[in-house]
Design a protein around this motif. Structure first.
Motif, PDB file in Angstrom:
ATOM      1  N   SER A 101     -27.019  -9.778  29.368  1.00 55.62           N
ATOM      2  CA  SER A 101     -27.764  -9.258  30.512  1.00 55.62           C
ATOM      3  C   SER A 101     -26.967  -9.323  31.820  1.00 55.62           C
ATOM      4  O   SER A 101     -27.319  -8.677  32.792  1.00 55.62           O
ATOM      5  CB  SER A 101     -29.069 -10.041  30.679  1.00 55.62           C
ATOM      6  N   VAL A 102     -25.884 -10.086  31.841  1.00 56.26           N
ATOM      7  CA  VAL A 102     -25.086 -10.249  33.064  1.00 56.26           C
ATOM      8  C   VAL A 102     -24.020  -9.164  33.122  1.00 56.26           C
ATOM      9  O   VAL A 102     -23.260  -8.971  32.183  1.00 56.26           O
ATOM     10  CB  VAL A 102     -24.426 -11.640  33.119  1.00 56.26           C
ATOM     11  N   VAL A 139     -20.704  -7.454  35.299  1.00 64.32           N
ATOM     12  CA  VAL A 139     -19.611  -7.829  36.186  1.00 64.32           C
ATOM     13  C   VAL A 139     -19.217  -6.587  36.977  1.00 64.32           C
ATOM     14  O   VAL A 139     -18.822  -5.573  36.399  1.00 64.32           O
ATOM     15  CB  VAL A 139     -18.392  -8.358  35.399  1.00 64.32           C
ATOM     16  N   TYR A 140     -19.374  -6.663  38.293  1.00 63.57           N
ATOM     17  CA  TYR A 140     -19.019  -5.566  39.185  1.00 63.57           C
ATOM     18  C   TYR A 140     -17.703  -5.919  39.868  1.00 63.57           C
ATOM     19  O   TYR A 140     -17.549  -7.016  40.396  1.00 63.57           O
ATOM     20  CB  TYR A 140     -20.092  -5.366  40.260  1.00 63.57           C
ATOM     21  N   VAL A 141     -16.768  -4.983  39.879  1.00 60.91           N
ATOM     22  CA  VAL A 141     -15.468  -5.200  40.518  1.00 60.91           C
ATOM     23  C   VAL A 141     -15.310  -4.193  41.642  1.00 60.91           C
ATOM     24  O   VAL A 141     -15.420  -2.981  41.424  1.00 60.91           O
ATOM     25  CB  VAL A 141     -14.317  -5.044  39.499  1.00 60.91           C
ATOM     26  N   ALA A 142     -15.073  -4.693  42.854  1.00 54.52           N
ATOM     27  CA  ALA A 142     -14.913  -3.826  44.015  1.00 54.52           C
ATOM     28  C   ALA A 142     -13.615  -3.033  43.896  1.00 54.52           C
ATOM     29  O   ALA A 142     -12.569  -3.590  43.580  1.00 54.52           O
ATOM     30  CB  ALA A 142     -14.916  -4.648  45.292  1.00 54.52           C
ATOM     31  N   ALA A 143     -13.691  -1.733  44.156  1.00 56.89           N
ATOM     32  CA  ALA A 143     -12.515  -0.876  44.105  1.00 56.89           C
ATOM     33  C   ALA A 143     -11.664  -1.028  45.362  1.00 56.89           C
ATOM     34  O   ALA A 143     -10.448  -0.874  45.314  1.00 56.89           O
ATOM     35  CB  ALA A 143     -12.931   0.582  43.933  1.00 56.89           C
ATOM     36  N   GLU A 144     -12.294  -1.331  46.470  1.00 59.96           N
ATOM     37  CA  GLU A 144     -11.594  -1.479  47.740  1.00 59.96           C
ATOM     38  C   GLU A 144     -11.367  -2.959  48.041  1.00 59.96           C
ATOM     39  O   GLU A 144     -12.190  -3.804  47.689  1.00 59.96           O
ATOM     40  CB  GLU A 144     -12.415  -0.854  48.869  1.00 59.96           C
ATOM     41  N   CYS A 203     -29.371 -11.072  42.099  1.00 60.41           N
ATOM     42  CA  CYS A 203     -29.762 -10.572  40.782  1.00 60.41           C
ATOM     43  C   CYS A 203     -29.143 -11.354  39.622  1.00 60.41           C
ATOM     44  O   CYS A 203     -29.579 -11.226  38.492  1.00 60.41           O
ATOM     45  CB  CYS A 203     -29.409  -9.095  40.654  1.00 60.41           C
ATOM     46  N   GLY A 204     -28.111 -12.173  39.885  1.00 56.95           N
ATOM     47  CA  GLY A 204     -27.497 -12.958  38.818  1.00 56.95           C
ATOM     48  C   GLY A 204     -26.255 -12.337  38.213  1.00 56.95           C
ATOM     49  O   GLY A 204     -25.615 -12.944  37.363  1.00 56.95           O
ATOM     50  N   HIS A 205     -25.891 -11.128  38.636  1.00 54.52           N
ATOM     51  CA  HIS A 205     -24.668 -10.502  38.155  1.00 54.52           C
ATOM     52  C   HIS A 205     -23.465 -11.077  38.902  1.00 54.52           C
ATOM     53  O   HIS A 205     -23.607 -11.704  39.949  1.00 54.52           O
ATOM     54  CB  HIS A 205     -24.722  -8.984  38.340  1.00 54.52           C
ATOM     55  N   LEU A 206     -22.272 -10.850  38.384  1.00 54.37           N
ATOM     56  CA  LEU A 206     -21.044 -11.312  39.020  1.00 54.37           C
ATOM     57  C   LEU A 206     -20.427 -10.166  39.817  1.00 54.37           C
ATOM     58  O   LEU A 206     -20.341  -9.040  39.330  1.00 54.37           O
ATOM     59  CB  LEU A 206     -20.037 -11.788  37.975  1.00 54.37           C
ATOM     60  N   PHE A 207     -19.980 -10.473  41.022  1.00 56.74           N
ATOM     61  CA  PHE A 207     -19.356  -9.483  41.897  1.00 56.74           C
ATOM     62  C   PHE A 207     -17.960  -9.982  42.241  1.00 56.74           C
ATOM     63  O   PHE A 207     -17.805 -11.061  42.802  1.00 56.74           O
ATOM     64  CB  PHE A 207     -20.195  -9.280  43.162  1.00 56.74           C
ATOM     65  N   VAL A 208     -16.941  -9.203  41.889  1.00 58.81           N
ATOM     66  CA  VAL A 208     -15.556  -9.615  42.044  1.00 58.81           C
ATOM     67  C   VAL A 208     -14.919  -8.815  43.180  1.00 58.81           C
ATOM     68  O   VAL A 208     -14.994  -7.586  43.204  1.00 58.81           O
ATOM     69  CB  VAL A 208     -14.760  -9.391  40.741  1.00 58.81           C
ATOM     70  N   ILE A 214      -8.513 -13.321  44.304  1.00 55.75           N
ATOM     71  CA  ILE A 214      -9.835 -12.758  44.034  1.00 55.75           C
ATOM     72  C   ILE A 214     -10.897 -13.782  44.404  1.00 55.75           C
ATOM     73  O   ILE A 214     -10.621 -14.979  44.501  1.00 55.75           O
ATOM     74  CB  ILE A 214     -10.018 -12.322  42.564  1.00 55.75           C
ATOM     75  N   ARG A 215     -12.109 -13.295  44.605  1.00 54.88           N
ATOM     76  CA  ARG A 215     -13.259 -14.164  44.836  1.00 54.88           C
ATOM     77  C   ARG A 215     -14.416 -13.595  44.026  1.00 54.88           C
ATOM     78  O   ARG A 215     -14.652 -12.393  44.031  1.00 54.88           O
ATOM     79  CB  ARG A 215     -13.614 -14.217  46.314  1.00 54.88           C
ATOM     80  N   VAL A 216     -15.115 -14.474  43.316  1.00 51.39           N
ATOM     81  CA  VAL A 216     -16.264 -14.082  42.505  1.00 51.39           C
ATOM     82  C   VAL A 216     -17.512 -14.617  43.189  1.00 51.39           C
ATOM     83  O   VAL A 216     -17.609 -15.805  43.490  1.00 51.39           O
ATOM     84  CB  VAL A 216     -16.161 -14.650  41.067  1.00 51.39           C
ATOM     85  N   PHE A 217     -18.470 -13.723  43.441  1.00 47.29           N
ATOM     86  CA  PHE A 217     -19.713 -14.073  44.116  1.00 47.29           C
ATOM     87  C   PHE A 217     -20.861 -13.888  43.127  1.00 47.29           C
ATOM     88  O   PHE A 217     -20.941 -12.868  42.449  1.00 47.29           O
ATOM     89  CB  PHE A 217     -19.917 -13.152  45.328  1.00 47.29           C
ATOM     90  N   PHE A 218     -21.739 -14.887  43.025  1.00 50.63           N
ATOM     91  CA  PHE A 218     -22.904 -14.765  42.150  1.00 50.63           C
ATOM     92  C   PHE A 218     -23.998 -15.728  42.600  1.00 50.63           C
ATOM     93  O   PHE A 218     -23.764 -16.650  43.374  1.00 50.63           O
ATOM     94  CB  PHE A 218     -22.534 -15.010  40.677  1.00 50.63           C
TER      95      PHE A 218
END
Length: 98
Positions: free
Chosen positions: A18-19, A21-26, A51-56, A65-69
Motif C-alpha cells: 500500500s506504500v 514511493v514518489y521521487v521528485a524530478a526536480e 498519507c504514509g507514502h515516501l517522498f524522495v 537525498i532526503r526521504v520525507f514520510f
C-alpha cells in the motif's frame, strides 16, 4: 531492515504494497524544514504529506537525498547514510560507493 545477502551489512527496505514511493524530478532545497518539505509534497506531487507514502527529494548536485514520510505519529525527514566517496568520478557521472 535486515542485513543483506553476503553478510556485508547492506540494508534492505521492505514496504507494504500500500506504500508508494514518489521521487521528485526536480532538485529541492534540502535545508527545508518539515513544513517546507510538506509544502513541496502538497504542491509538487498533489498528495497529502500525512498519507504514509515516501517522498524522495535530491539536491541540485545530485549527491544527497532526503526521504520525507509520516509514520502515524510524526513527520520524519531522513537523509540516508552515504559513503564518504560518493562523488562523481572521471569515468562516470554517477556516485561510486565501493
Amino acid at each position: 531492515m535486515r542485513a543483506g545477502a553476503g553478510g556485508r551489512g547492506d540494508a534492505v527496505l521492505t514496504l507494504p504494497p500500500s506504500v508508494r514511493v514518489y521521487v521528485a524530478a526536480e532538485p529541492a532545497d534540502l535545508r527545508k524544514s518539515f513544513d517546507g518539505l510538506s509544502s513541496l509534497v502538497a504542491q509538487g506531487f498533489g498528495a497529502d504529506p500525512l498519507c504514509g507514502h515516501l517522498f524522495v527529494f535530491r539536491n541540485r548536485r545530485g549527491d544527497q537525498i532526503r526521504v520525507f514520510f509520516w509514520d502515524r505519529t510524526m513527520a520524519v525527514s531522513t537523509s540516508p547514510a552515504t559513503c564518504p566517496r560518493a562523488r562523481p568520478t572521471s569515468r562516470s557521472r554517477q556516485p561510486s560507493c565501493r
